[in-house]
Design a protein around this motif. Structure first.
Motif, PDB file in Angstrom:
ATOM      1  N   ARG A 108      34.220  96.111 -58.738  1.00  0.00           N
ATOM      2  CA  ARG A 108      34.360  95.056 -57.729  1.00  0.00           C
ATOM      3  C   ARG A 108      35.386  95.423 -56.662  1.00  0.00           C
ATOM      4  N   ILE A 109      36.468  96.107 -57.048  1.00  0.00           N
ATOM      5  CA  ILE A 109      37.473  96.489 -56.051  1.00  0.00           C
ATOM      6  C   ILE A 109      36.887  97.486 -55.058  1.00  0.00           C
ATOM      7  N   ASP A 110      36.008  98.372 -55.506  1.00  0.00           N
ATOM      8  CA  ASP A 110      35.368  99.325 -54.595  1.00  0.00           C
ATOM      9  C   ASP A 110      34.500  98.589 -53.576  1.00  0.00           C
ATOM     10  N   ARG A 111      33.767  97.616 -54.055  1.00  0.00           N
ATOM     11  CA  ARG A 111      32.924  96.834 -53.146  1.00  0.00           C
ATOM     12  C   ARG A 111      33.780  96.035 -52.164  1.00  0.00           C
ATOM     13  N   LEU A 112      34.864  95.449 -52.662  1.00  0.00           N
ATOM     14  CA  LEU A 112      35.755  94.668 -51.802  1.00  0.00           C
ATOM     15  C   LEU A 112      36.383  95.557 -50.731  1.00  0.00           C
ATOM     16  N   ARG A 113      36.862  96.729 -51.114  1.00  0.00           N
ATOM     17  CA  ARG A 113      37.474  97.652 -50.147  1.00  0.00           C
ATOM     18  C   ARG A 113      36.483  98.074 -49.078  1.00  0.00           C
ATOM     19  N   ASP A 114      35.272  98.443 -49.505  1.00  0.00           N
ATOM     20  CA  ASP A 114      34.267  98.883 -48.548  1.00  0.00           C
ATOM     21  C   ASP A 114      33.863  97.761 -47.599  1.00  0.00           C
ATOM     22  N   THR A 115      33.707  96.579 -48.119  1.00  0.00           N
ATOM     23  CA  THR A 115      33.314  95.447 -47.278  1.00  0.00           C
ATOM     24  C   THR A 115      34.425  95.093 -46.312  1.00  0.00           C
ATOM     25  N   LEU A 116      35.656  95.160 -46.760  1.00  0.00           N
ATOM     26  CA  LEU A 116      36.803  94.889 -45.887  1.00  0.00           C
ATOM     27  C   LEU A 116      36.864  95.915 -44.754  1.00  0.00           C
ATOM     28  N   LYS A 117      36.549  97.157 -45.077  1.00  0.00           N
ATOM     29  CA  LYS A 117      36.620  98.231 -44.088  1.00  0.00           C
ATOM     30  C   LYS A 117      35.412  98.258 -43.149  1.00  0.00           C
ATOM     31  N   ASN A 118      34.214  98.056 -43.693  1.00  0.00           N
ATOM     32  CA  ASN A 118      32.989  98.282 -42.916  1.00  0.00           C
ATOM     33  C   ASN A 118      32.101  97.058 -42.719  1.00  0.00           C
ATOM     34  N   GLY A 119      32.388  95.980 -43.424  1.00  0.00           N
ATOM     35  CA  GLY A 119      31.467  94.850 -43.405  1.00  0.00           C
ATOM     36  C   GLY A 119      31.799  93.805 -42.345  1.00  0.00           C
ATOM     37  N   SER A 120      30.863  92.911 -42.167  1.00  0.00           N
ATOM     38  CA  SER A 120      31.051  91.788 -41.248  1.00  0.00           C
ATOM     39  C   SER A 120      31.816  90.676 -41.948  1.00  0.00           C
ATOM     40  N   SER A 121      32.190  89.665 -41.192  1.00  0.00           N
ATOM     41  CA  SER A 121      32.880  88.531 -41.805  1.00  0.00           C
ATOM     42  C   SER A 121      31.956  87.798 -42.776  1.00  0.00           C
ATOM     43  N   PHE A 122      30.654  87.818 -42.507  1.00  0.00           N
ATOM     44  CA  PHE A 122      29.701  87.191 -43.425  1.00  0.00           C
ATOM     45  C   PHE A 122      29.621  87.955 -44.745  1.00  0.00           C
ATOM     46  N   ALA A 123      29.617  89.281 -44.653  1.00  0.00           N
ATOM     47  CA  ALA A 123      29.585  90.099 -45.868  1.00  0.00           C
ATOM     48  C   ALA A 123      30.866  89.922 -46.672  1.00  0.00           C
ATOM     49  N   LEU A 124      32.006  89.849 -45.977  1.00  0.00           N
ATOM     50  CA  LEU A 124      33.278  89.650 -46.667  1.00  0.00           C
ATOM     51  C   LEU A 124      33.324  88.289 -47.342  1.00  0.00           C
ATOM     52  N   GLU A 125      32.810  87.287 -46.675  1.00  0.00           N
ATOM     53  CA  GLU A 125      32.738  85.943 -47.270  1.00  0.00           C
ATOM     54  C   GLU A 125      31.931  85.979 -48.565  1.00  0.00           C
ATOM     55  N   GLU A 126      30.813  86.662 -48.540  1.00  0.00           N
ATOM     56  CA  GLU A 126      29.949  86.753 -49.722  1.00  0.00           C
ATOM     57  C   GLU A 126      30.665  87.440 -50.888  1.00  0.00           C
ATOM     58  N   VAL A 127      31.332  88.542 -50.605  1.00  0.00           N
ATOM     59  CA  VAL A 127      32.021  89.295 -51.654  1.00  0.00           C
ATOM     60  C   VAL A 127      33.178  88.496 -52.239  1.00  0.00           C
ATOM     61  N   VAL A 128      33.983  87.873 -51.382  1.00  0.00           N
ATOM     62  CA  VAL A 128      35.129  87.107 -51.868  1.00  0.00           C
ATOM     63  C   VAL A 128      34.657  85.880 -52.638  1.00  0.00           C
ATOM     64  N   GLN A 129      33.632  85.197 -52.146  1.00  0.00           N
ATOM     65  CA  GLN A 129      33.108  84.044 -52.898  1.00  0.00           C
ATOM     66  C   GLN A 129      32.597  84.469 -54.280  1.00  0.00           C
ATOM     67  N   GLU A 130      31.931  85.611 -54.320  1.00  0.00           N
ATOM     68  CA  GLU A 130      31.451  86.112 -55.608  1.00  0.00           C
ATOM     69  C   GLU A 130      32.623  86.374 -56.557  1.00  0.00           C
ATOM     70  N   LEU A 131      33.689  86.971 -56.032  1.00  0.00           N
ATOM     71  CA  LEU A 131      34.886  87.214 -56.850  1.00  0.00           C
ATOM     72  C   LEU A 131      35.486  85.905 -57.369  1.00  0.00           C
ATOM     73  N   LEU A 132      35.650  84.960 -56.478  1.00  0.00           N
ATOM     74  CA  LEU A 132      36.311  83.703 -56.845  1.00  0.00           C
ATOM     75  C   LEU A 132      35.460  82.836 -57.757  1.00  0.00           C
ATOM     76  N   ASN A 133      34.160  83.093 -57.792  1.00  0.00           N
ATOM     77  CA  ASN A 133      33.266  82.317 -58.653  1.00  0.00           C
ATOM     78  C   ASN A 133      33.096  82.910 -60.040  1.00  0.00           C
ATOM     79  N   GLN A 134      33.732  84.043 -60.308  1.00  0.00           N
ATOM     80  CA  GLN A 134      33.649  84.649 -61.633  1.00  0.00           C
ATOM     81  C   GLN A 134      34.489  83.839 -62.619  1.00  0.00           C
ATOM     82  N   PRO A 135      33.996  83.700 -63.845  1.00  0.00           N
ATOM     83  CA  PRO A 135      34.769  82.923 -64.836  1.00  0.00           C
ATOM     84  C   PRO A 135      36.049  83.616 -65.254  1.00  0.00           C
TER      85      PRO A 135
END
Length: 135
Positions: A108-135
């Motif tokens: 997950r940290i690899d995906r977060l880093r890549d999205t932060l570096k190369n992704g749009s704000s929509f992609a970052l929103e999706e990744v962070v929401q997915e992280l925060l929704n994990q139990p």
């Protein structure tokens, strides 16, 4: 109407978690300026709303169990900050795939880093929401 403060929240969460992961298990001083950029307090010493929101995001991450810290340094930093067990295991965990194929990111940290570096704000929103929704 776009909720730009929520976009900033997602960006602050992502930057904070990646900074803390890169120093784990060492405790660091987590400066707000390192996450949202420099600020020039007004004539009364008050920070701009963006800076205050970033500081509040750090406090929220602590309140929800993703990080811990010893003390606040005014509204400018959190001293002796480290990921919690919850934060570390979440970020270092593998991303599950439904069809048992190799995922595009090992963790997950690899995906977060890549999205932060190369992704749009929509992609970052999706990744962070997915992280925060994990139990």
């Amino acid at each position: 109407m776009a909720d730009l403060h929520i976009d900033d929240f997602y960006k602050d969460v992502a930057r904070s978690l990646t900074l803390l992961y890169s120093s784990f298990p060492r405790k660091i001083i987590l400066y707000v300026e390192d996450i949202c950029g420099p600020d020039s307090p007004d004539e009364f010493g008050l920070h701009c709303p963006r800076f205050q929101s970033c500081f509040s995001t750090l406090i929220w991450l602590a309140d929800t169990g993703y990080l811990r810290y010893d003390t606040c340094i005014r509204q400018e930093a959190l001293d002796q900050t480290c990921l919690t067990h919850k934060g570390f295991t979440l970020l270092s965990s593998r991303i599950p795939t439904a069809d048992n194929q190799t995922p595009p990111y090992p963790s997950r940290i690899d995906r977060l880093r890549d999205t932060l570096k190369n992704g749009s704000s929509f992609a970052l929103e999706e990744v962070v929401q997915e992280l925060l929704n994990q139990p």
